[in-house]
Design an enzyme around this catalytic site. Structure first.
Site, PDB file in Angstrom:
ATOM      1  CG  LEU A  10      36.364  45.647  45.470  1.00  0.00           C
ATOM      2  CD1 LEU A  10      35.718  45.763  46.837  1.00  0.00           C
ATOM      3  CD2 LEU A  10      37.572  46.579  45.372  1.00  0.00           C
ATOM      4  CB  SER A  11      36.098  41.545  40.586  1.00  0.00           C
ATOM      5  OG  SER A  11      35.471  41.032  39.435  1.00  0.00           O
ATOM      6  N   PRO A  12      32.702  42.270  40.869  1.00  0.00           N
ATOM      7  CG  PRO A  12      31.242  44.002  40.289  1.00  0.00           C
ATOM      8  CD  PRO A  12      32.701  43.673  40.433  1.00  0.00           C
TER       9      PRO A  12
END
Ligand code: GSH
Length: 219
Positions: A10-12
């Protein structure tokens, strides 16, 4: 020796590292750190990265966090050539400037937009933070004018990996990237040019957008 990446898709910031790793052709041993369950605060992870952030990479005796530094390292250490992160000082300076812009201005201002909402302190982003964020998007749009890829090259560099992971996430979160014609065109070009784009970034950028929207409770 395997290279381990502690991450959350989920973390860019984690996704930019995945794109760079794919581009240099290395396999990462992926270990998910579930931030929603507070796994980053467990003593075993704090021992690896006292700042308890993902992405965190371990390659032999090198432990590294800060996504842009990891992209720089992987491309310098394992890149087949210097196309992703040029050795020529002037060409490299262009890439570095964008990485610094991303860290200190674009992602920083995004943090001011979404941080208070994520923490439940606000039910929607403050107008001031949104305006400052749009100012940064406007600057990026100007930087991308007449450029094929972000650093002015005719091929993808790690500046594109880092920016695309963030910009696609902002777009999925409802920021109207189409208003920025240079960003929009560059984003479309990156989607076609970056190996594994959908698999490594596109799908999870959409999930990130849904996550952001779910946190904004006031329209
Ligand atoms: N500047 C850092 C930011 C990393 C960061 O803040 N990661 C967040 C996830 S997007 C995180 O790990 N948060 C958990 C925490 O700080 O405890 C980078 O680019 O790697």
């Amino acid at each position: 020796m395997p290279i381990t990446l502690y991450y959350l898709p989920l973390s860019p910031y984690c996704r930019s590292v995945l794109l760079t790793a794919r581009a240099v052709g290395i396999d990462l041993t992926l270990k998910t750190v579930n931030l929603f369950d507070g796994e980053q605060l467990k003593p075993e992870f704090i021992q690896i990265n006292p700042q308890h952030t993902v992405p965190t990479m371990v390659d032999g005796d090198l432990t590294l966090w800060e996504s842009r530094a990891i992209c720089m390292y992987l491309s310098s250490q394992y890149g087949k050539d210097d196309s992703l992160y040029p050795k020529d000082p002037k060409a490299r300076a262009k890439v570095d400037a964008l990485l610094h812009f991303d860290l200190s201005t674009l992602a920083h201002r995004w943090g001011l937009v979404f941080g208070p909402v994520k923490l439940g302190k606000l039910s929607k982003p403050s107008q001031e933070s949104v305006d400052k964020f749009h100012e940064a998007l406007g600057w990026l749009d100007g930087f991308l004018s007449h450029k094929k890829f972000a650093a002015g090259t005719d091929h993808v560099t790690i500046a594109d990996h880092v920016l695309v992971a963030n910009i696609s996430s902002y777009q999925a979160a409802g920021f109207i990237i189409q208003d920025y014609s240079n960003i929009y065109t560059w984003l479309q070009r990156c989607k076609e040019a970056i190996d594994g784009y959908e698999e490594l970034n596109g799908n999870d950028a959409k999930k990130y957008g849904d996550f952001v929207k779910s946190k904004i409770t006031e329209k």
